[in-house]
Design an enzyme around this catalytic site. Structure first.
Site, mmCIF file in Angstrom:
data_model
loop_
_atom_site.group_PDB
_atom_site.id
_atom_site.type_symbol
_atom_site.label_atom_id
_atom_site.label_comp_id
_atom_site.label_asym_id
_atom_site.label_seq_id
_atom_site.Cartn_x
_atom_site.Cartn_y
_atom_site.Cartn_z
ATOM 1 N N ASN A 46 -12.894 2.650 3.113
ATOM 2 C CA ASN A 46 -14.113 2.180 2.462
ATOM 3 C C ASN A 46 -15.189 1.894 3.514
ATOM 4 O OD1 ASN A 46 -13.608 -0.431 3.511
ATOM 5 N ND2 ASN A 46 -12.566 -1.089 1.644
ATOM 6 N N LYS A 77 0.813 -1.214 0.000
ATOM 7 C CA LYS A 77 0.000 0.000 0.000
ATOM 8 C C LYS A 77 0.850 1.270 0.000
ATOM 9 C CE LYS A 77 -4.073 -0.032 1.864
ATOM 10 N NZ LYS A 77 -4.822 -0.308 0.621
ATOM 11 N N ASP A 106 -5.453 2.518 -3.259
ATOM 12 C CA ASP A 106 -4.141 3.155 -3.130
ATOM 13 C C ASP A 106 -3.955 4.242 -4.173
ATOM 14 O OD1 ASP A 106 -3.558 1.393 -1.071
ATOM 15 O OD2 ASP A 106 -2.645 -0.071 -2.417
ATOM 16 N N SER A 165 -0.373 -0.073 -12.525
ATOM 17 C CA SER A 165 -1.644 0.403 -13.098
ATOM 18 C C SER A 165 -1.901 1.884 -12.834
ATOM 19 C CB SER A 165 -2.814 -0.413 -12.532
ATOM 20 O OG SER A 165 -3.061 -0.093 -11.182
#
Length: 305
Positions: free
Chosen positions: A181, A40, A252, A291
């Site tokens: 979340n 993370k 992240d 990504s």
């Protein structure tokens, strides 16, 4: 423009893909195995750096092949590694991830991440206008020391309390912006929440968790977008409809993008909108660290909707 300082975990993600997740005791045939830089802390630092923020990562690696690969990758992202330590005492952090139908399961073995201590964060030169970021894959006393030092320097503190675990009142009170979340929010507040709960209920629970009147709590809800309790103000950032292929690292990406925007002096609502768009791009690609999008890609995404 401020800097982003991330104190956090660095892992090698070993990703197995399959058509479906195995049930307990079952073996299923996989499609492929992939190796991605992750953790993370590293993911959030990569996201911030790719989006143009001057970014420093504080953490630890083992002196092993994964450690060497990760250090090279992070250096290539333009991240300052001057406060990164290599140790013989433990292996590099590793995550075992299975991805099936765009959903993932993750087992994290901390390794060297568990050795990141208060001394690691005590020498970092933070200044007013900077942003200090951490998450729960390094020891909590280290995060407390890091944020205490940041607050003394007038630095904005951003905490992503994941994977969820109970934290002290002292640590929570040192957080300016809490990003989590609905599952993590429910866990920390001691209530059951699901992603289908009404926004009003989410805000009520967030208000129960607020440690200071000026604290901001951002609840990330995937395709539903983001809810933000900023002091006494409530607002929502709508979600973005995309075809997800791998949700690993989406949270992240959001945190790193938010930190990069805050370091630029961008207002909270605009920063959250930008971060939401960045995360939507990241889930359309495989892997966590690799990504993370660039600022140009996010700007293009915002322009298209």
């Amino acid at each position: 423009m401020g800097r982003v300082f991330v104190a956090g975990s660095i892992n090698m993600d070993v990703v197995a893909t399959a058509d479906r997740h195995p049930r307990v005791g079952e073996t299923v045939a996989g499609r492929q195995v992939l190796y991605f830089p992750g953790g993370k802390g590293a993911n959030q630092a990569v996201a911030a750096s790719r989006l143009g923020a001057r970014t420093t990562l504080i953490g630890r690696l083992g002196k092993d092949s994964f450690g060497g690969e990760l250090k090279a990758f992070l250096g290539d992202q333009g991240i300052d590694l001057g406060y990164l330590q290599e140790t013989n005492e433990a292996h590099t952090g590793t995550a075992i991830i299975t991805v099936a139908a765009a959903d993932n399961t993750i087992i994290v073995i901390p390794g060297a991440n568990a050795l990141v201590g208060p001394d690691d964060v005590s020498v970092v030169p933070m200044l007013k206008g900077d942003v200090a970021v951490s998450q729960f894959e390094i020891p909590l006393p280290t995060i407390t020391a890091f944020f205490r030092r940041a607050r003394e320097a007038g630095v904005v503190t951003v905490l992503n309390p994941a994977p969820a675990q109970k934290m002290s009142g002292e640590l929570l009170s040192l957080v300016d912006i809490l990003v989590l979340n609905e599952t993590e929010l429910g866990f920390l507040a001691g209530v059951e929440l699901s992603d289908s709960d009404e926004a009003a209920r989410m805000f009520d629970v967030a208000r129960q968790l607020q440690a200071r009147q000026d604290q901001t709590i951002c609840v990330t809800l995937g395709k539903r977008g983001v809810l933000a309790l900023a002091g006494r103000e409530e607002f929502a950032v709508p979600g973005r409809a995309v075809k997800a292929v791998d949700t690993t690292g989406a949270g992240d990406c959001f945190v790193g993008a938010l930190a990069a925007q805050l370091a630029e002096g961008v207002a909270l609502r605009a920063a959250l909108t930008f971060a939401n768009a960045a995360a939507a791009i990241s889930v359309q690609r495989m892997g966590a660290g690799p990504s993370m999008p660039t600022a140009a890609e996010v700007a293009a995404g915002l322009g298209s909707g």
